[in-house]
Design an enzyme around this catalytic site. Structure first.
Site, PDB file in Angstrom:
ATOM      1  N   LYS A  69       0.847  -1.192   0.000  1.00 17.71           N
ATOM      2  CA  LYS A  69       0.000   0.000   0.000  1.00 17.71           C
ATOM      3  C   LYS A  69       0.883   1.243   0.000  1.00 17.71           C
ATOM      4  CE  LYS A  69      -2.521   1.282   3.659  1.00 17.71           C
ATOM      5  NZ  LYS A  69      -3.690   1.275   4.575  1.00 17.71           N
ATOM      6  N   ARG A 112     -10.334  -2.501   7.998  1.00 20.18           N
ATOM      7  CA  ARG A 112      -9.327  -3.379   8.615  1.00 20.18           C
ATOM      8  C   ARG A 112      -8.787  -2.780   9.900  1.00 20.18           C
ATOM      9  NH1 ARG A 112      -4.485  -0.285   9.076  1.00 20.18           N
ATOM     10  NH2 ARG A 112      -3.276  -0.254   7.131  1.00 20.18           N
ATOM     11  N   GLY A 223      -5.622   6.206  16.275  1.00 17.79           N
ATOM     12  CA  GLY A 223      -5.964   7.318  15.400  1.00 17.79           C
ATOM     13  C   GLY A 223      -4.818   8.182  14.923  1.00 17.79           C
ATOM     14  N   ALA A 224      -3.762   8.307  15.723  1.00 16.91           N
ATOM     15  CA  ALA A 224      -2.673   9.224  15.381  1.00 16.91           C
ATOM     16  C   ALA A 224      -2.024   8.838  14.060  1.00 16.91           C
ATOM     17  CB  ALA A 224      -1.631   9.250  16.499  1.00 16.91           C
ATOM     18  N   SER A 298      -1.591   0.853  17.591  1.00 20.10           N
ATOM     19  CA  SER A 298      -1.411   0.430  16.209  1.00 20.10           C
ATOM     20  C   SER A 298      -1.365   1.624  15.286  1.00 20.10           C
ATOM     21  CB  SER A 298      -2.562  -0.490  15.795  1.00 20.10           C
ATOM     22  OG  SER A 298      -2.511  -0.778  14.410  1.00 20.10           O
TER      23      SER A 298
END
Length: 329
Positions: A69, A112, A223-224, A298
Site C-alpha cells: 500500500k 481493517r 488514530g494518530a 497500532s
C-alpha cells in the site's frame, strides 16, 4: 488481468465480521512465521513540506498474496479541501507474481483498522466489558462501534469530539445498532466511563491522560498519524498501561504514542509486553487480571491490508464487480 476496485464498489462487498476473522488470522500467521511483515518505508523530501509517503507491505502464505500500500499522508491537504490521507493497494499472486487487483485504500483501511481493534479487544479487554468510550466521531469511529459489537457485549457508547456537528452525525449513524448513546461533555468523561476506549483522532497533541484510566480499562489507540511526533495518549497513559503493538518494527518507526513516551523517560521499549499476534496464538499472556490496564497501539501494518484485500478481491470476483484491465497488453 488486474481487477480495479473503487471505494463505492468495495462498500458493497466489505464484510466486517469476515474481516475481523481474517485480520485475526493474519496476526496469528505473523506470530507463527506464516507471513512476512516488514517494517514500513517512509519517504519525504523537503523538511519544510508536510508530505509523507509510506509504503506498507505484507506477504501471506495462507492468503497466497503479496500486498503493498502506498499511503500519502499530507495534513495540509485540509487547507485545499482535499483528504489528508490517500492510499492505493496493489495485490499480487504470491506464487506467480501476477498483479491481481488495484484497490482504492479508503474503505479497506477503515474496515481493517476497526477489525484490528476488535481483535485486540477480544483478546485483551475484560470479556464482560459493556461500555465503549470513543474519542473522535468520524467514519472510523462509526466502524469501530460496529466492530466492538461483534466481539463484546457493548450496551452503552459514550462519545466525545471537538465538533458537536460530527457527534450529532455519529449518533444518527449508529442509532440503529442498539446501544444507548451518551454525548460526553469532555474527553475525560468518555474515558472515565469506559470499559473499552477507542481513540480515533488524527491528533498531534495527546487528548487522553493516563490519570483518567480506571482499573480494568482496555484502550485501542489507533488514530494518530504514522509519524513519531504525533500521539493521542499522554506519557502517563502509556506508563500506566500494559502495551501491546501490531508490529514492533512498525511501532519503533511510526508510533508517536510509544516513541514520545520513551523519549521523555516515562517508559522503555522493553516495557512493550508483546505483539498482538503472540497474544492471539497464546505465545504471550495478554490481560493479567481484571484490574490490569491494557493498551493496543497500532499505526497499521501491511498484513491487515492483505487480509482484507483477499476478502474484497474474492467477493468482487464472485459478484462480477469492478473493472478488469490487462496491464500487460
Amino acid at each position: 488481468m488486474v481487477l480495479v476496485l473503487t471505494a463505492s464498489e468495495m462498500e458493497q462487498v466489505a464484510d466486517l465480521p469476515a474481516t475481523i476473522d481474517a485480520v485475526e488470522h493474519a496476526f496469528r500467521d505473523i506470530s507463527l512465521g506464516l507471513a512476512n511483515q516488514p517494517p514500513p518505508v517512509s519517504m519525504s523530501l523537503e523538511k519544510s513540506s508536510d508530505s509523507n509517503f509510506v509504503l506498507l507491505g505484507g506477504l501471506g502464505d495462507h492468503q497466497n498474496l503479496a500486498a503493498v500500500k502506498l499511503l500519502a499522508d499530507i495534513p495540509s491537504n485540509s487547507e485545499r479541501g482535499l483528504p489528508t490521507q490517500r492510499s492505493a493497494i496493489l495485490l499480487s499472486n504470491r506464487e506467480t507474481g501476477e498483479p491481481q487487483a488495484l484497490l482504492d485504500g479508503r474503505v479497506p483501511t477503515r474496515v481493517r483498522t476497526a477489525a484490528a481493534s476488535a481483535v485486540a479487544s477480544k483478546h485483551l479487554a475484560r470479556p464482560e466489558s459493556s461500555t465503549l468510550g470513543v474519542i473522535g466521531a468520524g467514519a472510523l469511529a462509526i466502524t469501530h462501534v460496529q466492530a466492538m459489537l461483534e466481539v463484546l457485549p457493548i450496551d452503552t457508547v459514550v462519545v466525545w469530539s471537538r465538533s458537536s456537528t460530527t457527534v450529532d452525525a455519529f449518533c444518527h449513524r449508529i442509532s440503529h445498532l442498539g446501544p444507548k448513546v451518551v454525548k460526553a461533555t469532555s474527553a475525560r468523561e468518555a474515558v472515565e466511563a469506559a470499559d473499552v476506549l477507542c481513540t480515533v483522532t488524527p491528533s498531534v497533541e495527546p487528548l487522553v491522560k493516563g490519570e483518567w484510566f480506571r482499573a480494568g480499562l482496555h484502550v485501542n489507540a489507533i488514530g494518530a498519524r504514522p509519524r513519531p511526533e504525533h500521539r493521542e495518549i499522554d506519557s502517563a497513559g502509556m506508563a500506566r498501561a500494559g502495551i501491546f503493538v501490531d508490529s514492533m518494527d512498525t511501532a519503533l518507526k511510526k508510533s508517536g504514542d510509544l516513541l514520545m513516551a520513551v523519549a521523555d523517560g516515562s517508559i522503555a521499549i522493553q516495557d512493550v509486553r508483546a505483539e498482538l499476534g503472540d497474544v492471539v496464538t497464546g505465545a504471550h499472556t495478554g490481560r493479567r487480571d481484571a484490574a490490569d490496564i491494557t493498551l493496543f497501539n497500532s499505526v497499521g501494518i501491511g498484513m491487515q491490508d492483505l487480509a482484507i484485500g483477499r476478502l474484497l478481491f474474492d467477493a468482487a470476483m464472485s459478484r462480477g464487480i469492478g473493472l478488469r484491465v490487462d496491464l500487460g497488453r
